[in-house]
Every structure is written in structure tokens, then in C-alpha cells.
Design a protein around this motif. Structure first.
Motif, PDB file in Angstrom:
ATOM      1  N   ARG A   1      -0.796   0.018  -4.196  1.00 27.62           N
ATOM      2  CA  ARG A   1      -0.684   1.279  -3.472  1.00 27.62           C
ATOM      3  C   ARG A   1      -0.335   1.024  -1.981  1.00 27.62           C
ATOM      4  O   ARG A   1       0.410   1.812  -1.373  1.00 27.62           O
ATOM      5  CB  ARG A   1      -2.006   2.052  -3.580  1.00 27.62           C
ATOM      6  CG  ARG A   1      -2.306   2.570  -4.980  1.00 27.62           C
ATOM      7  CD  ARG A   1      -3.520   3.476  -4.980  1.00 27.62           C
ATOM      8  NE  ARG A   1      -3.863   3.909  -6.334  1.00 27.62           N
ATOM      9  CZ  ARG A   1      -4.736   3.318  -7.110  1.00 27.62           C
ATOM     10  NH1 ARG A   1      -5.375   2.223  -6.670  1.00 27.62           N
ATOM     11  NH2 ARG A   1      -4.972   3.774  -8.325  1.00 27.62           N
ATOM     12  N   PHE A   2      -0.884  -0.081  -1.452  1.00 23.63           N
ATOM     13  CA  PHE A   2      -0.576  -0.394  -0.044  1.00 23.63           C
ATOM     14  C   PHE A   2       0.886  -0.803   0.123  1.00 23.63           C
ATOM     15  O   PHE A   2       1.565  -0.396   1.073  1.00 23.63           O
ATOM     16  CB  PHE A   2      -1.507  -1.528   0.444  1.00 23.63           C
ATOM     17  CG  PHE A   2      -1.257  -1.946   1.844  1.00 23.63           C
ATOM     18  CD1 PHE A   2      -1.693  -1.168   2.917  1.00 23.63           C
ATOM     19  CD2 PHE A   2      -0.539  -3.111   2.119  1.00 23.63           C
ATOM     20  CE1 PHE A   2      -1.429  -1.561   4.215  1.00 23.63           C
ATOM     21  CE2 PHE A   2      -0.281  -3.492   3.435  1.00 23.63           C
ATOM     22  CZ  PHE A   2      -0.740  -2.724   4.493  1.00 23.63           C
ATOM     23  N   LEU A   3       1.380  -1.619  -0.827  1.00 21.73           N
ATOM     24  CA  LEU A   3       2.754  -2.091  -0.734  1.00 21.73           C
ATOM     25  C   LEU A   3       3.764  -1.036  -1.183  1.00 21.73           C
ATOM     26  O   LEU A   3       4.976  -1.172  -0.906  1.00 21.73           O
ATOM     27  CB  LEU A   3       2.943  -3.360  -1.574  1.00 21.73           C
ATOM     28  CG  LEU A   3       2.130  -4.583  -1.108  1.00 21.73           C
ATOM     29  CD1 LEU A   3       2.279  -5.731  -2.098  1.00 21.73           C
ATOM     30  CD2 LEU A   3       2.584  -5.009   0.289  1.00 21.73           C
TER      31      LEU A   3
ATOM     32  N   SER B   1       5.497   0.404   1.806  1.00 25.19           N
ATOM     33  CA  SER B   1       6.431  -0.485   2.532  1.00 25.19           C
ATOM     34  C   SER B   1       7.645  -0.844   1.713  1.00 25.19           C
ATOM     35  O   SER B   1       8.646  -1.361   2.240  1.00 25.19           O
ATOM     36  CB  SER B   1       5.689  -1.769   2.950  1.00 25.19           C
ATOM     37  OG  SER B   1       5.241  -2.479   1.796  1.00 25.19           O
ATOM     38  N   GLY B   2       7.573  -0.684   0.414  1.00 28.95           N
ATOM     39  CA  GLY B   2       8.690  -1.006  -0.464  1.00 28.95           C
ATOM     40  C   GLY B   2       8.814  -2.484  -0.750  1.00 28.95           C
ATOM     41  O   GLY B   2       9.861  -2.936  -1.230  1.00 28.95           O
TER      42      GLY B   2
ATOM     43  N   GLN C   1       6.813  -2.572 -11.041  1.00 26.80           N
ATOM     44  CA  GLN C   1       5.670  -3.470 -10.965  1.00 26.80           C
ATOM     45  C   GLN C   1       4.435  -2.738 -10.447  1.00 26.80           C
ATOM     46  O   GLN C   1       3.315  -2.983 -10.906  1.00 26.80           O
ATOM     47  CB  GLN C   1       5.997  -4.662 -10.071  1.00 26.80           C
ATOM     48  CG  GLN C   1       4.945  -5.732 -10.092  1.00 26.80           C
ATOM     49  CD  GLN C   1       5.345  -6.945  -9.246  1.00 26.80           C
ATOM     50  OE1 GLN C   1       6.430  -6.977  -8.642  1.00 26.80           O
ATOM     51  NE2 GLN C   1       4.452  -7.952  -9.198  1.00 26.80           N
ATOM     52  N   ILE C   2       4.670  -1.857  -9.484  1.00 26.80           N
ATOM     53  CA  ILE C   2       3.538  -1.064  -8.968  1.00 26.80           C
ATOM     54  C   ILE C   2       2.942  -0.195 -10.067  1.00 26.80           C
ATOM     55  O   ILE C   2       1.708  -0.101 -10.226  1.00 26.80           O
ATOM     56  CB  ILE C   2       4.002  -0.205  -7.780  1.00 26.80           C
ATOM     57  CG1 ILE C   2       4.353  -1.113  -6.581  1.00 26.80           C
ATOM     58  CG2 ILE C   2       2.924   0.802  -7.384  1.00 26.80           C
ATOM     59  CD1 ILE C   2       4.958  -0.380  -5.423  1.00 26.80           C
TER      60      ILE C   2
END
Length: 394
Positions: free
Chosen positions: A157-159, A162-163, A169-170
Motif C-alpha cells: 500500500r505504501f509503494l 509511488s509506483g 504485484q500489489i
């Protein structure tokens, strides 16, 4: 002819004449006797009888000394007699709720009183403890997997903003978190099921009552649903009386009943319910009567009983005043001259030492009480004083 011959003939003639004279005299004497007897008899018959020799007239004597009473009118209870079985009010079946375990303890027997929640039998617990430990380990494993999945989901969720990671994968990481949560929930459910199964190793009484049957045998391996015990709830019994359809309308809920047990003991009961249907084969219906439990009352007994339906006026006479002859009932009425007349009557209820007279007898008639069985129509009797117990209508 010589002289001697002539003398013999003369002698014979003289003897014959004498014999003939004797015969004539005897006949005359016999005739005279008969004549005298005839004259004496005629004189005796024709002579007037003296007052001293005439018999006196015999007075009529009574055939029996009896006591009498009048029919009595009193209020008598109206009863309906029925038969039926005594049965449990409700019978609970206690069965095995677990499969494939061995009975390690049987704590009660037939006739024992048990309380609700009491342990009445136990199964071996070794297998259940092992299964519970295994399920606990699976829960711990699922919790660890879930912790890792949650950490990966947080980074995803954090990444995501930022993409740095691809969207696919998320999504996989987020789905893995939800999958781990589901697996943990399933592991906990299996552990709870094992704990529940462990509780089933204790067979508990479902209610207060008495054990009426026991199938459980120590060491037996039973299947789920197999019957182990039967329990009479609250040790409450009822009498199920069979009543004809015609009599159902006379029975009301809450009515009083007197039940006679096989040992002749009588107990009280109360009508709880009248069956809503009638058996099409027997045309009888069941009436459920709550009974007062005593040590003498046992389920399965056959008993007779009387439903008390109220009171009506009854004209009754003492029991000994009614005589059965040729299949009919009779009483003997006494008139003013103490003459007996046989009266045919129709009898009804019996109470104590009295019998109800339904028809055939006026209420003011004097009837014979003691000695009625020895009388016939038209007899003359002598009436004694009426005893107190013959006139009691109760």
C-alpha cells in the motif's frame, strides 16, 4: 245187611248233622257282629259332635321377622369409569454426540435420580486431546502466515502511491493478506470444533428426572446418535385414559380424577388435556391426567379411574334390600297389613352400602331390608324396629 253195618251208617249221619249245625251257627254269629258294627258306626256318624271335640280355628302366622326402611333421596357424585396406562409425561432420549469413541465411565443406572447438567457417562479423551493440540498448532501457523501477509500488504500500500511496484504485484500481496486471514479463521473454527468435541466426551443429563432405561455399556465404542439412556423428565407421570367419543363432552380440563392402582391404592389426578382426535379404529380418545407421583406409581402400569363429573339427586335403598332373581332386580314392599308385594326395579349407581333406584319404586314405599332374600310375593311378615344404619342415605 247185618246189625253192625246199620249202626255205623247211623253214626256217620249223626256226625254230619252236627258239623252242619256248627257251620250254620258260625255264619249267624259273623252276620250278627257285622250288623252290630254297622249300627254303631251309623250311630256315631249321625250323632251331633260336642263343643269340646271341635278344633279351634288356626290363626295366620308371619313367615319372617323383618326390618323395613323407606327409600332416601340424597345428592350423589356422578362418575365416569375408564381404564388406561400410566406413562411418562415426557421421556428424553440421551444419545452419543461424538463418533468412534470408547465409553470409559457409566455413572448412573436405571432408577437413579439425576439433575440437569450432571455427568452421567464419559468417553475416552486421549484422541480428542491430540486432535485439539493439532488444531491449536494450525492456528498458531495461520497466525504467523497472517502476520507476514499483513506486513507485505502494508508495504504494498505504501509503494502503490509511488509506483515502485506493479499494480498486479500489489494486488497479489493484498489478496494474500485476505487469504491468510481466512485461513486463520478456519483454523480457529477447527480448534473450536475440537474443543466442542472434547466437551461431548461428557454425557450430560438434559433435565432433572429419573433414568428409566440404560443402553450404555462400559468399554463400548458407539456412533454418533446412538441411544445411551432414557430419562423421565421431572419424574412426572400421567394416566392416559381411554374414553368413548360419547363421553368426551362430559370431561373438562382441570377436572378431578380418582385413580385406582393394581394394588388397590387410590391416588388423585387432574385432567391436563383431552386429545383433539378420536382413534378411527377403536372410536376412543385419550384423556391425559396428571397424577400425584408416589413410590407405588410406575410407568407402564394399567390402572382404572373415575372422573368426578359433579353431583345429582339419587333415590337409594340399602344394598341388602335389593334381591336378584332371574337376572332382574326386585325389592319387597310392605303394605299396612304387613303383606309383601314383589316390585321389579331398575338399579343404577352404587355407593357404600346403598344402591340407586332409577325406576319402579315410589319414594314413600316401605320396603323390607333384612330378610328380603327369603321372601316371596304375598308373604305375611312381622315388622321389627328400623335400624339406624339402614336409613342412612349417605
Amino acid at each position: 245187611m247185618n246189625k253192625s253195618t246199620t249202626n255205623n251208617r247211623a253214626g256217620n249221619t249223626s256226625m254230619a248233622a252236627k258239623f252242619q249245625a256248627v257251620k250254620i251257627n258260625r255264619k249267624l254269629i259273623f252276620a250278627a257282629v257285622i250288623a252290630l258294627a254297622t249300627v254303631g258306626a251309623t250311630s256315631a256318624f249321625m250323632a251331633p259332635k260336642s263343643q269340646e271335640t271341635q278344633p279351634e280355628a288356626v290363626a295366620a302366622k308371619p313367615a319372617l321377622y323383618v326390618s323395613t326402611a323407606k327409600p332416601a333421596l340424597a345428592a350423589w357424585p356422578v362418575k365416569l369409569v375408564a381404564n388406561g396406562d400410566i406413562a411418562p409425561w415426557q421421556e428424553a432420549i440421551v444419545g452419543a454426540e461424538i463418533d468412534g469413541l470408547r465409553l470409559s465411565a457409566v455413572n448412573v443406572n436405571v432408577g437413579d435420580w439425576v439433575r440437569k447438567g450432571q455427568v452421567i457417562a464419559e468417553f475416552a479423551k486421549d484422541t480428542m486431546y491430540q486432535s485439539l493440540a493439532e488444531q491449536g498448532a494450525m492456528v498458531v501457523e495461520a497466525e504467523a502466515v497472517l502476520a507476514e501477509a499483513k506486513a507485505n500488504a502494508v508495504r504494498a500500500r505504501f509503494l502503490q502511491k509511488s509506483g515502485a511496484l506493479p499494480a498486479q504485484q500489489i494486488n497479489q500481496l493484498l489478496i494474500a493478506e485476505r487469504t491468510a486471514e481466512a485461513k486463520l479463521s478456519a483454523a480457529k473454527a477447527r480448534r473450536a470444533s475440537s474443543q466442542l468435541q472434547l466437551g461431548y466426551t461428557h454425557v450430560l443429563a438434559p433435565d432433572d428426572g429419573v433414568i428409566s432405561a440404560r443402553v450404555a455399556t462400559l468399554g463400548a465404542v458407539v456412533s454418533s446418535g446412538d441411544e445411551l439412556f432414557r430419562l423421565i423428565r421431572k419424574n412426572r407421570l400421567e394416566w392416559r385414559a381411554e374414553v368413548t367419543a360419547a363421553d368426551l363432552a362430559n370431561i373438562k380440563t382441570g377436572g378431578e380424577v380418582i385413580i385406582t392402582l393394581p394394588d388397590r391404592e387410590q391416588i388423585k389426578g387432574t385432567v391436563r388435556m383431552v386429545a383433539p382426535t378420536v382413534d378411527p379404529k377403536t372410536r376412543n380418545a385419550l384423556v391425559y391426567v396428571d397424577v400425584n407421583s408416589t413410590p407405588q406409581v410406575k410407568a407402564g402400569m394399567f390402572a382404572s379411574g373415575e372422573f368426578l363429573l359433579g353431583t345429582t339427586d339419587a333415590l337409594s335403598v340399602p344394598q341388602q334390600a335389593v334381591v336378584i332373581r332371574d337376572g332382574f332386580s326386585y325389592v319387597f314392599a310392605v303394605d299396612s297389613s304387613n303383606r309383601i308385594s314383589q316390585v321389579k326395579v331398575q338399579v343404577g349407581r352404587r355407593r357404600s352400602n346403598r344402591i340407586e333406584i332409577l325406576d319402579g319404586l315410589p319414594g314413600d314405599t316401605d320396603i323390607v331390608v333384612s330378610g328380603a332374600g327369603f321372601l316371596t310375593d304375598g308373604d305375611l311378615v312381622s315388622v321389627q324396629a328400623e335400624s339406624a344404619n339402614t336409613s342412612n342415605p349417605g
